[in-house]
Design a protein around this motif. Structure first.
Motif, PDB file in Angstrom:
ATOM      1  N   GLU A   1       0.813  -1.213   0.000  1.00  0.00           N
ATOM      2  CA  GLU A   1       0.000   0.000   0.000  1.00  0.00           C
ATOM      3  C   GLU A   1       0.857   1.279   0.000  1.00  0.00           C
ATOM      4  N   TYR A   2       1.981   1.222   0.716  1.00  0.00           N
ATOM      5  CA  TYR A   2       2.819   2.424   0.827  1.00  0.00           C
ATOM      6  C   TYR A   2       3.283   2.907  -0.553  1.00  0.00           C
ATOM      7  N   PRO A   3       3.912   2.041  -1.357  1.00  0.00           N
ATOM      8  CA  PRO A   3       4.311   2.541  -2.678  1.00  0.00           C
ATOM      9  C   PRO A   3       3.132   2.853  -3.601  1.00  0.00           C
ATOM     10  N   VAL A   4       2.098   2.017  -3.546  1.00  0.00           N
ATOM     11  CA  VAL A   4       0.978   2.213  -4.478  1.00  0.00           C
ATOM     12  C   VAL A   4       0.320   3.579  -4.267  1.00  0.00           C
ATOM     13  N   ARG A   5       0.301   4.033  -3.016  1.00  0.00           N
ATOM     14  CA  ARG A   5      -0.293   5.347  -2.751  1.00  0.00           C
ATOM     15  C   ARG A   5       0.566   6.490  -3.276  1.00  0.00           C
ATOM     16  N   ARG A   6       1.752   6.169  -3.758  1.00  0.00           N
ATOM     17  CA  ARG A   6       2.633   7.196  -4.320  1.00  0.00           C
ATOM     18  C   ARG A   6       2.738   7.105  -5.840  1.00  0.00           C
ATOM     19  N   ILE A   7       1.840   6.321  -6.408  1.00  0.00           N
ATOM     20  CA  ILE A   7       1.832   6.128  -7.862  1.00  0.00           C
ATOM     21  C   ILE A   7       0.441   6.490  -8.379  1.00  0.00           C
ATOM     22  N   ASP A   8       0.378   7.312  -9.406  1.00  0.00           N
ATOM     23  CA  ASP A   8      -0.920   7.613 -10.025  1.00  0.00           C
ATOM     24  C   ASP A   8      -1.375   6.424 -10.867  1.00  0.00           C
ATOM     25  N   GLY A   9      -2.682   6.266 -10.986  1.00  0.00           N
ATOM     26  CA  GLY A   9      -3.234   5.203 -11.828  1.00  0.00           C
ATOM     27  C   GLY A   9      -3.913   4.101 -11.031  1.00  0.00           C
ATOM     28  N   PHE A  10      -3.742   4.137  -9.691  1.00  0.00           N
ATOM     29  CA  PHE A  10      -4.341   3.091  -8.856  1.00  0.00           C
ATOM     30  C   PHE A  10      -5.584   3.603  -8.120  1.00  0.00           C
ATOM     31  N   GLN A  11      -6.480   2.669  -7.860  1.00  0.00           N
ATOM     32  CA  GLN A  11      -7.648   2.988  -7.031  1.00  0.00           C
ATOM     33  C   GLN A  11      -7.862   1.843  -6.038  1.00  0.00           C
ATOM     34  N   PHE A  12      -7.997   2.177  -4.758  1.00  0.00           N
ATOM     35  CA  PHE A  12      -8.209   1.146  -3.732  1.00  0.00           C
ATOM     36  C   PHE A  12      -9.691   0.828  -3.604  1.00  0.00           C
ATOM     37  N   TYR A  13      -9.998  -0.483  -3.525  1.00  0.00           N
ATOM     38  CA  TYR A  13     -11.393  -0.895  -3.346  1.00  0.00           C
ATOM     39  C   TYR A  13     -11.677  -1.440  -1.942  1.00  0.00           C
ATOM     40  N   GLY A  14     -10.674  -2.022  -1.294  1.00  0.00           N
ATOM     41  CA  GLY A  14     -10.921  -2.616   0.032  1.00  0.00           C
ATOM     42  C   GLY A  14      -9.915  -3.705   0.322  1.00  0.00           C
ATOM     43  N   HIS A  15     -10.170  -4.450   1.411  1.00  0.00           N
ATOM     44  CA  HIS A  15      -9.226  -5.486   1.838  1.00  0.00           C
ATOM     45  C   HIS A  15      -9.522  -6.838   1.191  1.00  0.00           C
TER      46      HIS A  15
ATOM     47  N   ALA B   1     -27.931 -20.297 -11.202  1.00  0.00           N
ATOM     48  CA  ALA B   1     -26.770 -19.527 -10.739  1.00  0.00           C
ATOM     49  C   ALA B   1     -26.611 -19.712  -9.239  1.00  0.00           C
ATOM     50  N   HIS B   2     -25.376 -19.830  -8.811  1.00  0.00           N
ATOM     51  CA  HIS B   2     -25.066 -19.858  -7.376  1.00  0.00           C
ATOM     52  C   HIS B   2     -23.578 -19.606  -7.185  1.00  0.00           C
ATOM     53  N   LEU B   3     -23.182 -19.539  -5.927  1.00  0.00           N
ATOM     54  CA  LEU B   3     -21.785 -19.258  -5.608  1.00  0.00           C
ATOM     55  C   LEU B   3     -21.000 -20.558  -5.488  1.00  0.00           C
ATOM     56  N   THR B   4     -19.675 -20.445  -5.608  1.00  0.00           N
ATOM     57  CA  THR B   4     -18.870 -21.672  -5.648  1.00  0.00           C
ATOM     58  C   THR B   4     -17.791 -21.740  -4.579  1.00  0.00           C
ATOM     59  N   GLY B   5     -17.800 -20.811  -3.628  1.00  0.00           N
ATOM     60  CA  GLY B   5     -16.716 -20.908  -2.649  1.00  0.00           C
ATOM     61  C   GLY B   5     -16.810 -19.869  -1.564  1.00  0.00           C
ATOM     62  N   ILE B   6     -15.649 -19.584  -0.968  1.00  0.00           N
ATOM     63  CA  ILE B   6     -15.580 -18.669   0.166  1.00  0.00           C
ATOM     64  C   ILE B   6     -15.863 -17.242  -0.311  1.00  0.00           C
ATOM     65  N   PHE B   7     -16.734 -16.564   0.428  1.00  0.00           N
ATOM     66  CA  PHE B   7     -17.082 -15.180   0.109  1.00  0.00           C
ATOM     67  C   PHE B   7     -16.209 -14.271   0.974  1.00  0.00           C
ATOM     68  N   PRO B   8     -15.799 -13.101   0.467  1.00  0.00           N
ATOM     69  CA  PRO B   8     -14.944 -12.231   1.295  1.00  0.00           C
ATOM     70  C   PRO B   8     -15.703 -11.698   2.506  1.00  0.00           C
ATOM     71  N   ARG B   9     -14.953 -11.430   3.553  1.00  0.00           N
ATOM     72  CA  ARG B   9     -15.536 -10.808   4.750  1.00  0.00           C
ATOM     73  C   ARG B   9     -15.667  -9.308   4.505  1.00  0.00           C
ATOM     74  N   SER B  10     -16.704  -8.729   5.088  1.00  0.00           N
ATOM     75  CA  SER B  10     -16.905  -7.284   4.935  1.00  0.00           C
ATOM     76  C   SER B  10     -15.827  -6.541   5.723  1.00  0.00           C
ATOM     77  N   GLU B  11     -15.693  -5.250   5.440  1.00  0.00           N
ATOM     78  CA  GLU B  11     -14.693  -4.448   6.151  1.00  0.00           C
ATOM     79  C   GLU B  11     -14.960  -4.485   7.661  1.00  0.00           C
ATOM     80  N   GLU B  12     -16.245  -4.483   8.022  1.00  0.00           N
ATOM     81  CA  GLU B  12     -16.589  -4.510   9.449  1.00  0.00           C
ATOM     82  C   GLU B  12     -16.141  -5.826  10.096  1.00  0.00           C
ATOM     83  N   LEU B  13     -16.376  -6.904   9.372  1.00  0.00           N
ATOM     84  CA  LEU B  13     -15.987  -8.212   9.910  1.00  0.00           C
ATOM     85  C   LEU B  13     -14.462  -8.354   9.950  1.00  0.00           C
ATOM     86  N   ILE B  14     -13.796  -7.812   8.956  1.00  0.00           N
ATOM     87  CA  ILE B  14     -12.329  -7.842   8.940  1.00  0.00           C
ATOM     88  C   ILE B  14     -11.782  -7.126  10.178  1.00  0.00           C
ATOM     89  N   THR B  15     -12.347  -5.967  10.451  1.00  0.00           N
ATOM     90  CA  THR B  15     -11.912  -5.215  11.636  1.00  0.00           C
ATOM     91  C   THR B  15     -12.125  -6.056  12.898  1.00  0.00           C
TER      92      THR B  15
END
Lengths: 371, 314
Positions: free
Chosen positions: A101-115, B4-18
Motif C-alpha cells: 500500500e505504501y508505494p501504491v499510494r505514491r503512484i498515479d493510476g491506482f484505485q483502492f477498493y478494500g481489503h 446460478a449460485h456461488l462456488t466458494g468462500i465469500f470475502p468478509r466485509s470491512e466490518e468483519l475484517i476489523t
C-alpha cells in the motif's frame, strides 16, 4: 577477509503501539508507555523525554509532530536490530503502512477498493490499476537518509518490486488496453507484462536511481509474488533488469513462500547479487540444491527463522541449518543468514529473542567452519 | 435452462475484517466475533435470495481456507505451514496428517452458519478427496492410495452429516485436477469421489478451477455427480470437446480474481457457446472460483452480475 555467514534483517518489524497511536493522535496507554520505557532502556536510547512529551496529549497532531514520532519509531527499530547483533540493518519499515500500500499510494493510476485476505485473519488493501501508472515522486528517500544518519552498522534499503506490485493489484487498465488480443489467456499475459514493465521503467527505476543518489549502496527488491504464476517468471526477470538498469548499488532480491524451482532457469538472467529466500517455514533446506543444480554462483540469504511462529529457534538449530546449506553448496562465503521474511507479526520480545539466536547460531556455524 | 449460485468462500466485509483483527489482538471475545459472523452470513444469504440464486451458501465466512475445518477437527491432523494457494497472493495452512485418518462427522457443519441457511435451498462446499489428499502433507501413510481411501471415508462422513442437517447440494471443490494435472489422476479421483457420494441423497457437484479443463475432457464429465464444472478464465474454451451426459454444467463465467466487472452480454454469449460445444441442456453460471480474492463490495457487485447473466442465458 570478510567474515562468513554475515547476518541481515529482511524488512518489517511490528510497529510499537506508542508509534501507531502517537501518529493517530491518541495518547498511548500506561502499558504502551511502559513498553516504550522498557525498550528505550534496553536499547540505551537517549533523549526519550522528548518523545514522551510528544506523546503526552490526545488529539490531532501537526505534521511536524507526526514526523518526529515516526523518526523515533525508526530510531528504535534501527537500535533494536543493532542490539540484536545483526551486521546489516534498516528501520523495520517503521514509516510504511506495509510493503504494497505504501508505494501504491505514491503512484498515479491506482484505485483502492478494500481489503482481501492473505491468510487466516491477515488481510491487505488491494488496489486496481485503472489508468496508466505514473510516479508522483521517488519514495523512501527521506527514510533512507534518516537511517543512514543514525545507523551504526551498514544499511540495506528494501523496496517492493514491480512484479509484486502488479501481481497484488487488479489489472483493469492494461486488460482494456490489450482488448485487441482475442485469446483471453494471451490477453491476460500481455496485459500483465505491460503493467509490470510500466512499473519497472516508470516507477521503480527512477526511484532506485534517486535512492542511489542519496546514498543507497545496497538495495533489496522484495518480490514475494515471484513464482505465483510460474509462466510469468520471464516477466519478473525482464522487469527486474529494466528497473535496475544503470543502478550502481549492490542488489538483492527477496522471495518467500514460493516454489523456488519455478524460478529456474530464467532467474539466471537476472542481474542480481544475492537471492534472499525463506526456508524455515517449510523446513526444506535441501531445496538449496537447486543453486548447485543450475550452477548459480550468486550469494544466498538463508532464511532460518519462522516469522509466523512464537517458537524461538535455538542457536544450535540455526547453526545446523547453516551447516546443512554449506554441505550442499560447499561455499560458506556465499551464505548470508536472515529471517524467512519480515518479523512484523511477532512481538518485539519474540522477534528480539529470535534475532539474537540467529546471530548466535551464525557465530556457532562460523566457529565450526573455522575448525 | 440456467441456474446460478456461488462456488466458494465469500470475502468478509470491512466490518468483519476489523472484528477478526480485534479478536486476534485480544480486543474482542469469541462470542462477539461469532455474533458478527452469524449476522454477516444472514446478510449474504439475503443477498443471494434477493438476486434469485438457486442455492444459497453462508459464504464459508468462518473458514480460513477450504481445508481448515478438517485440518483443525480431525484427530492426528493439524494446520501446518503457510503455503501459497495456487497462483494467488493468498495462502492456506497445509494440513499435516500425523496419524491414520478417522472420520469425525460434523467438522464442516460446526464451521457453518446453519441458522442462516435453515429452510433455504442450502449449498455446502467441501474439498474433493483428491484435492484434500494432494494438498496435505502425509506423515502417516506413505501410500497415496491408502491416504486417498481414508480421506474419502472422512469426506463421506462429512457429506452425510451435512445432508442430515438439511443441506440440499454439496459441491466438491477441486483445483488440483486442473491446476496440477497428473497422468492417471482421473481414475483414482473419480473412484474416491464415488465412494464419498455413494448413497448420498442430495444434489452433488464437482467444480474445478484455476486450471485448464480441456485436457481432462471428456473424462471429467464421467464423474458420478449431478453437476460438473470448470473455470472459463483458465480454460481454452475453443478447444473444449465432449458431451455432457445428463449433468448440469457449471460454468465459471465471472472472474473471481479480477475486479473488472464483466459485460453480462459477453459473458452470457460465452456461456451459451460453451454449453453448445458440450451439448449441455442445463447450465449454471457461477463465479470462476471463490470470490474471496475480491474486496467485499466488488464481490457483491459480482453477485449482481451473476444474476444478470443468469437472466440473459435464460
Amino acid at each position: 577477509m570478510q567474515k562468513v555467514f554475515p547476518t541481515q534483517e529482511i524488512g518489517s518489524l511490528a510497529k510499537p503501539a506508542w508509534l501507531v497511536k502517537g501518529v493517530r493522535g491518541v495518547r498511548p496507554s500506561p502499558e504502551d508507555r511502559a513498553e516504550l520505557d522498557y525498550w528505550a532502556a534496553r536499547l540505551e536510547i537517549e533523549g526519550v523525554d522528548d518523545l514522551r512529551h510528544l506523546l503526552a496529549t490526545n488529539g490531532e497532531r501537526s505534521e511536524g509532530a507526526k514526523q518526529a514520532i515516526r523518526d523515533w519509531g525508526a530510531l528504535f527499530a534501527v537500535r533494536f536490530l543493532e542490539a540484536a547483533g545483526l551486521d546489516v540493518v534498516y528501520d523495520g519499515e517503521a514509516r510504511r503502512v506495509e510493503m504494497y500500500e505504501y508505494p501504491v499510494r505514491r503512484i498515479d493510476g491506482f484505485q483502492f477498493y478494500g481489503h482481501v485476505r492473505s491468510f487466516d485473519y491477515r488481510y491487505y488493501r488491494k488496489a486496481a490499476v485503472v489508468d496508466r501508472v505514473q510516479l508522483r515522486e521517488p519514495f523512501h528517500l527521506d527514510e533512507l537518509g534518516f537511517v543512514k544518519r543514525h545507523a551504526r552498522r551498514p544499511v540495506k534499503v528494501p523496496i517492493t518490486g514491480p512484479y509484486t506490485l502488479a501481481d497484488w493489484s487488479f489489472n483493469e487498465y492494461y486488460l482494456r488496453e490489450a482488448g485487441d488480443i482475442r485469446d483471453l489467456r494471451r490477453r491476460n499475459y500481455e496485459a500483465k507484462r505491460r503493467f509490470v514493465m510500466d512499473l519497472a521503467t516508470e516507477v521503480l527505476r527512477p526511484t532506485l536511481l534517486a535512492l542511489v543518489e542519496v546514498g543507497a549502496d545496497w538495495i533489496q527488491i522484495d518480490e514475494p509474488a515471484a513464482t505465483t504464476h510460474p509462466e510469468e517468471v520471464p516477466i519478473l526477470v525482464e522487469a527486474f533488469n529494466a528497473a535496475t538498469e544503470g543502478v550502481r548499488a549492490r542488489l538483492s532480491i527477496h522471495i518467500c513462500y514460493s516454489d523456488y524451482r519455478a524460478l529456474y532457469p530464467h532467474i539466471l538472467q537476472m542481474r542480481v547479487d544475492m537471492l534472499t529466500l525463506e526456508f524455515k517455514n517449510t523446513g526444506d533446506y535441501n531445496i538449496v540444491n537447486i543453486f548447485k543444480e543450475f550452477g548459480d554462483r550468486r550469494q544466498i540469504g538463508l532464511g532460518v527463522l519462522d516469522v509466523h511462529s512464537d517458537v524461538i529457534e535455538t542457536p544450535e538449530e540455526i547453526q545446523e541449518r547453516i551447516l546443512q546449506a554449506v554441505g550442499i553448496l560447499g561455499a560458506p562465503e556465499r551464505i548470508w543468514v536472515n529471517p524467512d521474511c519480515g518479523l512484523r507479526t511477532r512481538t518485539w520480545d519474540i522477534a528480539f529473542a529470535k534475532l539474537q539466536n540467529l546471530v548466535e547460531g551464525a557465530r556457532l556455524a562460523r566457529e565450526t567452519v573455522a575448525g | 435452462m440456467a441456474f446460478a449460485h456461488l462456488t466458494g468462500i465469500f470475502p468478509r466485509s470491512e466490518e468483519l475484517i476489523t472484528a477478526t483483527r480485534a479478536f486476534e489482538r485480544g480486543r474482542t471475545d469469541k462470542s462477539a466475533l461469532d455474533r458478527l459472523f452469524e449476522e454477516e452470513a444472514q446478510r449474504l444469504v439475503a443477498l443471494e435470495v434477493e438476486h434469485g440464486l438457486d442455492y444459497v451458501t453462508d459464504g464459508l465466512l468462518r473458514w480460513q481456507d477450504l481445508l481448515r475445518p478438517l485440518a483443525d477437527e480431525l484427530p492426528g491432523v493439524h494446520a501446518g505451514p503457510v503455503t501459497r494457494w495456487f497462483d494467488n497472493n493468498s495462502f492456506y495452512r497445509r494440513p499435516v496428517i500425523e496419524a491414520p485418518l478417522e472420520p469425525v462427522s460434523g467438522a464442516a457443519l460446526r464451521w457453518t452458519s446453519v441458522r442462516a441457511l435453515e429452510g433455504r435451498p442450502w449449498k455446502a462446499i467441501l474439498p474433493s478427496p483428491w484435492a484434500f489428499a494432494a494438498l496435505s502433507e502425509d506423515r502417516a501413510y506413505g501410500d497415496d492410495k491408502a491416504l486417498l481411501r481414508d480421506v474419502a471415508e472422512v469426506l463421506r462422513a462429512e457429506a452425510a452429516s451435512l445432508a442430515a442437517a438439511g443441506c440440499r447440494y454439496i459441491q466438491f471443490s477441486d483445483p488440483v485436477l486442473v491446476a496440477r494435472p497428473r497422468e492417471g489422476a482421473l481414475a483414482p479421483a473419480q473412484l474416491a469421489l464415488a465412494r464419498v457420494v455413494e448413497g448420498l441423497n442430495v444434489c452433488t457437484a464437482l467444480y474445478t478451477f484455476f486450471g485448464d479443463a480441456v485436457p481432462l475432457l471428456p473424462g471429467l464429465l464421467d464423474f458420478p455427480v449431478h453437476e460438473v464444472g470448470f473455470d472459463l478464465f483458465a480454460t481454452e474454451v475453443d478447444r473444449l470437446d465432449g458431451r455432457v451426459r445428463e449433468q448440469v454444467l457449471l460454468l465459471g463465467g465471472l472472474n473471481g480474481r479480477n475486479s473488472l466487472l464483466e459485460d453480462p452480454q459477453e459473458t452470457a454469449q460465452t456461456v451459451r457457446r460453451v454449453a453448445d460445444r458440450l451439448h449441455a441442456d442445463q447450465v449454471a453460471v457461477v463465479p470462476s472460483c471463490d470470490l474471496e480474492f475480491l474486496p467485499y463490495e466488488v464481490a457483491v457487485a459480482k453477485v449482481r452480475r451473476l444474476a444478470e447473466v443468469k437472466r440473459l442465458v435464460g
